[in-house]
Motif scaffolding. Structure first.
Motif, short mmCIF file in Angstrom:
data_model
loop_
_atom_site.label_atom_id
_atom_site.label_comp_id
_atom_site.label_asym_id
_atom_site.label_seq_id
_atom_site.Cartn_x
_atom_site.Cartn_y
_atom_site.Cartn_z
N GLU A 96 9.37 -2.62 5.02
CA GLU A 96 8.33 -3.48 5.56
C GLU A 96 7.31 -3.86 4.48
O GLU A 96 6.89 -5.00 4.37
N LEU A 97 6.92 -2.85 3.67
CA LEU A 97 5.91 -3.08 2.63
C LEU A 97 6.39 -4.15 1.65
O LEU A 97 5.64 -5.06 1.28
N LEU B 157 -3.76 4.97 11.75
CA LEU B 157 -4.07 6.03 10.78
C LEU B 157 -5.58 6.29 10.78
O LEU B 157 -6.37 5.36 10.89
N SER C 32 4.56 9.04 -3.70
CA SER C 32 3.86 8.08 -4.55
C SER C 32 3.37 8.70 -5.86
O SER C 32 3.13 7.98 -6.82
N GLN D 4 -3.56 13.42 -1.86
CA GLN D 4 -2.59 12.46 -2.39
C GLN D 4 -3.05 11.91 -3.73
O GLN D 4 -4.24 11.86 -4.03
N VAL D 5 -2.07 11.50 -4.53
CA VAL D 5 -2.37 10.78 -5.76
C VAL D 5 -1.16 9.92 -6.04
O VAL D 5 -0.05 10.25 -5.63
N THR D 6 -1.35 8.77 -6.68
CA THR D 6 -0.21 7.89 -6.92
C THR D 6 -0.01 7.63 -8.41
O THR D 6 -0.98 7.65 -9.17
N TYR E 12 2.36 3.77 -5.76
CA TYR E 12 1.91 3.55 -4.39
C TYR E 12 2.77 2.59 -3.61
O TYR E 12 2.77 2.60 -2.39
N GLN E 13 3.47 1.69 -4.30
CA GLN E 13 4.35 0.80 -3.55
C GLN E 13 5.80 0.95 -4.00
O GLN E 13 6.62 0.08 -3.75
N LEU F 153 6.22 3.69 11.50
CA LEU F 153 6.22 3.09 10.16
C LEU F 153 4.95 3.50 9.41
O LEU F 153 5.00 3.84 8.22
N ALA F 154 3.81 3.45 10.09
CA ALA F 154 2.56 3.82 9.45
C ALA F 154 2.61 5.29 9.02
O ALA F 154 2.14 5.66 7.94
N ARG F 155 3.24 6.12 9.87
CA ARG F 155 3.40 7.53 9.51
C ARG F 155 4.32 7.66 8.29
O ARG F 155 4.09 8.49 7.41
N TYR G 163 9.09 2.09 6.13
CA TYR G 163 7.79 1.69 5.58
C TYR G 163 7.98 0.89 4.31
O TYR G 163 7.37 -0.17 4.12
N GLU H 224 5.65 0.78 15.31
CA GLU H 224 4.67 0.53 14.25
C GLU H 224 3.98 1.81 13.82
O GLU H 224 3.70 2.02 12.64
N ASN I 294 -2.09 -1.55 0.08
CA ASN I 294 -0.93 -0.83 -0.44
C ASN I 294 -1.26 0.61 -0.79
O ASN I 294 -0.38 1.47 -0.78
N ARG J 177 3.04 8.34 0.77
CA ARG J 177 1.91 8.56 -0.14
C ARG J 177 1.72 10.05 -0.42
O ARG J 177 1.30 10.44 -1.52
N THR J 178 2.05 10.89 0.55
CA THR J 178 1.86 12.32 0.34
C THR J 178 2.96 12.91 -0.55
O THR J 178 2.69 13.72 -1.44
N GLU K 88 2.21 7.28 5.34
CA GLU K 88 1.48 8.50 5.01
C GLU K 88 2.39 9.52 4.32
O GLU K 88 2.01 10.14 3.33
N GLN L 107 -0.25 -3.95 10.33
CA GLN L 107 0.49 -2.99 11.14
C GLN L 107 0.94 -1.77 10.37
O GLN L 107 1.15 -0.71 10.96
N LEU L 108 1.10 -1.86 9.04
CA LEU L 108 1.65 -0.71 8.30
C LEU L 108 0.64 0.44 8.18
O LEU L 108 0.98 1.49 7.65
N LEU L 109 -0.60 0.21 8.60
CA LEU L 109 -1.57 1.31 8.59
C LEU L 109 -2.03 1.63 10.01
O LEU L 109 -2.98 2.37 10.22
N LYS L 110 -1.35 1.07 10.99
CA LYS L 110 -1.79 1.15 12.38
C LYS L 110 -1.94 2.60 12.84
O LYS L 110 -1.06 3.43 12.64
#
Lengths: 556, 263
Positions: free
Chosen positions: B217-218, A102, B155, A312-314, B160-161, B143-145, B214, B140, A304, B151-152, B148, A97-100
């Motif tokens: 939840e993650l 996208l 991160s 983007q970059v992490t 990333y997490q 949260l997904a947004r 997010y 949901e 993740n 990450r933009t 994003e 669900q956390l990428l729902k």
């Protein structure tokens, strides 16, 4: 080393009694006969099954690579049944669900599906990735074993080259696999390689367009990497593995020196039944370890990272370990860049990435020939060197490992900074110096250790092993009694050949005419003297004889 | 009493008397001195001023006007004080590259008092209400947004997490694994240390809630096994060598040690 090294005599005895002659062949024999009459396999099997392999744990390191490769093939087939190598954009509607909702590529969506919606998919993905890490790692330690024991010498130079070839394309294979899921980390890795390709002077931009089919990232790279990853490179590796193994059979396996072991024989166990059991069992152990790792240790959690997005970059973006040293070299490189006319010369990327990688594989490939040029040794070698008896080779090897390790560490400079609470800049500046100074220090320390070990061997041969019994002389002095070594151990410690270094041959003959061809130049003689002369002369038979005539000082 | 009189010149008398005197003084003081929070006439701002003078003024100046050791904080508002003090970043334990989180020794009332005092110096953002930062009730898709957005915008430094990462010159982007939604909201508005400020015009409250939601939840998701700190391939490579190659080498030694001899 206190007591004389003994031979294990508690190992179970292998009975080789012949069964009573059977009047009629059993069913199995009948089937065997049937096959043999039609294929002639019996002849091959008879020779092959009795093939002798010597026993040493370090000879099994290459087998780890072979078995993890088999595991990679099996798990890879499973993954390819679900993976979609496409960069076409879809809206995610899977169960994570956390990428729902996208937008993402089909490649990433199908990797998520494998991880969350395919039964056992995540386990197989993780086993595949761990096996890949172990494949390159075990190939590395196998190569180190071959290098330090001198197993690459004549007649095995070509097999060494096959190994170097497999090692280099294994990096490509691993990198392609790392890039396939099209997550943020793999996309960042692709961006790194994109920069690497573009850093090649003059032609870089054109090469980039060739590889990516246009500007980065385009829509072609994932399908192209997929074919490279599942067909082209594994096929190549498989072929090279076959050739590698065929040459092992042809050359016969090398063995460590010892009593009864000669250049002309192989002392060990037959393939059937002993090595069938050992090697077969080891396959299941490797499979078990990788499965356990896949089941209990998370690797590459693509969900993740999120889908790849070039904006983007992490933090914590690193390649898998085997590319870490290149990453490190790029990270610590000074910013040197030229602009000549309309061209850009990115030495800051070209030198640490392209040139350094080329340098490693060139040095690895050239070494057997360089060493034979240094020693002038044209003889076949089936007995291995103890690393201490080739001090300069061993020291060069350790220096190379140190250099690699420092570049490797530099690839994780941010992780080192956060985990050990030091400044990122300090780590980087330290590494810039350490990659040059570290190998030199390692060289001299290793040379010293090798020579000291050779001295210790001589000492042991001449004076025997320390018994642990302290004897008090009538005069009041104390000394430790020594026990003489067994003949077997004396042989093992003194069997190695010590060839004299090459000597320069005059450049002109007696009449002042230059000698063409096979002469030894002064420079080659000097290098040979350094390479072969840096050693401790072993105990001669006369010295040993003289010492044995002396009364043994310790009497109980 | 004769026994006491006879011993009054004993050498232990002086130390004992001293001890007794200290005990009496201390007891009397503790009874007489007013408890910090109890006096009804002391307003929150006055308490805050007292605490500020004690714990903050040596760097930020008696009126928050700043010194060579610390910046002026007259207009930072209650929000910044709440963030810096309740995460333990302020007061700093010593001069350092950046203020690191540590155990907060102030009670919530004391933190509120400090915030009230600093807010009284000039206008500044107030401590956010629960509705501003609490991610409860997000869909949901929102949260997904948030993922994003994370990450933009986040991160690149925070990983990333949200495991944290290194910044130049010894600074670090802290781990967000234990960060509360309130602190994430406050940090984005304050921009502590090297962090840029994300104000309401670039990052509306809903987006901040999405990011916090997010992350929550993650971090509540089950992982695919041990995660080794969630710092990426460096840790994975390390454990591939130590556990994988380590175990397999031991097995190789074991296999080679099991011999069989032909007679």
């Amino acid at each position: 080393m206190a007591k004389p090294a003994g031979l294990a005599d508690s190992a179970p005895v292998l009975e080789t009694t012949r069964p009573d002659a059977e009047p009629t062949p059993g069913r199995l024999a009948e089937v065997g006969n049937w096959v043999d009459e039609r294929t002639g396999l019996g002849k091959v099997a008879k020779g092959g099954l009795r093939k002798i392999f010597p026993d040493h744990w370090s000879f099994l390191l290459g087998e780890i690579a072979l078995y993890s490769f088999i595991i990679l093939l099996l798990t890879g087939i499973f993954l390819s049944l679900w993976f979609k190598p496409s960069m076409g954009e879809v809206e995610y509607a899977g169960s994570y669900q956390l990428l729902k909702g996208l937008p993402m590529s089909e490649a990433y969506a199908s990797t998520l599906a494998i991880s969350f919606d395919v039964r056992g998919g995540l386990l197989v993905r993780q086993v595949h990735h761990w096996a890949a890490m172990l494949f390159v790692a075990s190939a590395t330690i196998h190569m180190l074993r071959v290098f330090f024991t001198g197993a690459f010498r004549k007649p095995r130079e070509l097999n060494w080259l096959l190994g170097v070839g497999m090692f280099s394309i294994a990096l490509i294979e691993g990198f392609a696999g790392y890039s396939l899921p099209d997550d943020l980390l793999s996309g960042t890795g692709l961006r790194f390689v994109d920069g690497l390709v573009r850093s090649i002077p003059i032609v870089g931009t054109w090469l980039e367009f060739l590889v990516f089919g246009g500007e980065f990232p385009g829509t072609l790279i994932i399908p192209r990497l997929f074919i490279a990853h599942v067909l082209l490179v594994p096929g190549l590796i498989l072929g090279l593995v076959g050739a590698h193994m065929a040459l092992i059979v042809y050359h016969k396996h090398t063995q460590f020196p010892g009593p009864g072991r000669k250049e002309t024989n192989v002392v060990g166990y037959p393939l059937f039944p002993v090595y069938m059991a050992k090697a077969g069992g080891f396959f299941f152990i490797v499979a078990g370890v990788t499965t356990l790792m896949g089941a209990t240790m998370q690797i590459n959690p693509v969900w993740n990272f999120g889908p790849y997005n070039p904006s983007q970059v992490t933090a914590g973006s690193q390649p898998d370990w085997y590319m870490g040293w290149v990453e490190g070299a790029v990270r610590i490189m000074a910013p040197i860049e030229w602009h000549l006319g309309s061209t850009t010369w990115s030495w800051n990327v070209f030198l640490p990435a392209v040139v350094l990688m080329g340098l490693l594989f060139t040095v690895l490939g050239a070494w057997p020939f360089v060493e034979s040029w240094l020693t002038g040794d044209k003889a076949e070698h089936h007995l291995l060197d103890r690393p201490r008896n080739a001090p300069i080779r061993t020291s060069l090897g350790v220096a190379g490992m140190t250099c690699y390790a420092l570049f490797w560490l530099a690839g994780g400079n941010d992780i080192l900074a956060t985990q050990f609470h030091v400044s990122l800049n300090d780590v980087t500046y330290f590494m810039r110096v350490a990659v040059f100074v570290g190998p030199v220090i390692a060289f001299f320390i290793t040379r010293r250790v090798c020579l000291a070990l050779q001295h210790a061997d001589n000492e042991r041969v001449l004076h025997g092993s320390e018994s642990g019994v302290i004897v008090r002389a009538p005069g009041g002095g104390y000394s430790e009694a020594h026990e003489p070594l067994t003949e077997d151990e004396l042989f093992t410690l003194t069997q190695h050949e010590q060839l004299a270094p090459l000597e320069a041959t005059p450049a002109t003959d007696g009449h002042g005419i230059p000698v063409a061809g096979a002469g030894v130049s002064k420079r080659r003689a000097r290098l040979s003297g350094w390479f072969m002369g840096t050693t401790v002369v072993k105990v001669s038979a006369d010295e040993l004889h003289d010492h044995h005539d002396e009364p043994v000082p310790a009497e109980k | 009493m004769r026994s006491l009189t006879s011993r009054r010149r004993h050498k232990a008398v002086r130390p004992l008397l001293m001890l007794l005197a200290l005990l009496v003084t201390g007891t009397l003081y503790s009874l007489a001195a007013p408890p910090q929070q109890s006096s009804a006439d002391t307003s929150l701002v006055a308490t805050g001023k007292g605490l500020f003078t004690q714990s903050c003024a040596s760097c930020h100046g008696l009126g928050g006007e700043g010194t060579s050791a610390g910046p002026a904080i007259t207009d930072v508002g209650a929000l910044a004080v709440d963030f810096e003090v309740s995460t333990g970043r302020m007061p700093k334990a010593g001069p350092a590259i950046q203020s690191a989180p540590k155990v907060n020794l102030f009670t919530q009332t004391e933190t509120d008092a400090l915030a009230a005092y600093v807010a009284s110096l000039a206008t500044g953002p107030a401590v956010p209400t629960k509705a501003q930062y609490d991610p409860a009730g997000l869909t949901e898709e929102q949260l997904a947004r948030g993922g994003e957005l994370f990450r933009t915008n986040c991160s690149a430094c925070h990983n990333y997490q949200g495991s944290g990462g290194a910044l130049p010159n010894g600074a670090v982007a802290p781990s967000l694994l234990d960060a509360s939604a309130k602190h994430i909201y406050e940090a984005m508005r304050v921009g502590p240390n090297q962090m840029p400020i994300f104000n309401e015009s670039t990052m509306p409250d809903t987006d901040v809630r999405s990011i916090a939601g997010y992350l929550q939840e993650l971090h509540a998701q089950p992982a695919g096994g041990l995660t080794f700190g969630g710092v990426g391939p460096v840790a994975e490579g390390f454990f591939a060598w130590v556990i994988g190659i380590g175990a397999l080498t031991l097995f190789a030694v074991w296999i080679a040690a099991r011999g069989a001899r032909a007679r």
